[in-house]
Scaffold this motif. Structure first.
Motif, short mmCIF file in Angstrom:
data_model
loop_
_atom_site.label_atom_id
_atom_site.label_comp_id
_atom_site.label_asym_id
_atom_site.label_seq_id
_atom_site.Cartn_x
_atom_site.Cartn_y
_atom_site.Cartn_z
N SER A 45 0.81 -1.21 0.00
CA SER A 45 0.00 0.00 0.00
C SER A 45 0.85 1.27 0.00
CB SER A 45 -0.95 0.01 1.20
OG SER A 45 -0.20 0.00 2.40
N THR A 47 2.79 4.34 -1.39
CA THR A 47 2.83 5.11 -2.64
C THR A 47 4.28 5.18 -3.10
OG1 THR A 47 3.20 7.23 -1.55
CG2 THR A 47 0.89 6.53 -1.87
N GLU A 48 4.49 5.64 -4.32
CA GLU A 48 5.85 5.79 -4.82
C GLU A 48 6.66 6.72 -3.92
OE1 GLU A 48 8.30 7.34 -8.76
OE2 GLU A 48 6.17 6.88 -8.94
N GLU A 49 6.07 7.82 -3.49
CA GLU A 49 6.78 8.76 -2.63
C GLU A 49 7.10 8.17 -1.26
OE1 GLU A 49 8.34 11.55 -3.48
OE2 GLU A 49 7.68 10.89 -5.46
N GLN A 50 6.21 7.35 -0.72
CA GLN A 50 6.48 6.69 0.55
C GLN A 50 7.61 5.68 0.40
OE1 GLN A 50 2.44 5.37 1.17
NE2 GLN A 50 2.14 6.82 2.86
N TRP A 74 8.30 -2.56 -4.63
CA TRP A 74 8.81 -1.40 -5.34
C TRP A 74 10.27 -1.66 -5.67
CZ3 TRP A 74 6.20 2.56 -7.29
CH2 TRP A 74 4.92 2.83 -6.80
#
Length: 98
Positions: A45, A47-50, A74
């Motif tokens: 869950s 996000t790319e930024e997380q 990721w």
């Protein structure tokens, strides 16, 4: 009636080792801890930024090319100690490199 109660107790006792084993691996890794089986596949869950922030917090710079694979991991590239490496962030937040 006693047989049913006894069967329930035996069943519960047999499940305890499995419960104890799961309790040693947190759902989300914390700073300084990584699941030894990482990267662990699962529904991610982040996000790319997380995911990028987790990688940077782990001491990497120049994070690029992040994309989530079919296993929910990721994957991208980053630099650490002057070397560019492949990095991964799994659903638990474990950051690994190779």
């Amino acid at each position: 009636m006693k047989a049913i109660a006894l069967a329930g107790l035996v069943s519960a006792a047999l499940c305890l080792p499995a419960i104890a084993e799961d309790a040693t691996t947190p759902a989300v890794s914390t700073q300084g801890s990584t699941n030894p089986k990482a990267p662990v596949p699962g529904a991610n869950s982040f996000t790319e930024e997380q995911a990028r922030a987790r990688i940077v917090d782990a001491g990497f710079t120049a994070v690029s090319g992040l994309s989530k694979d079919d296993n929910g991991i990721w994957r991208g590239k980053a630099t650490k100690d002057g070397a560019t490496v492949d990095v991964q962030v799994d659903f638990q937040g474990n950051v690994t490199s190779k």
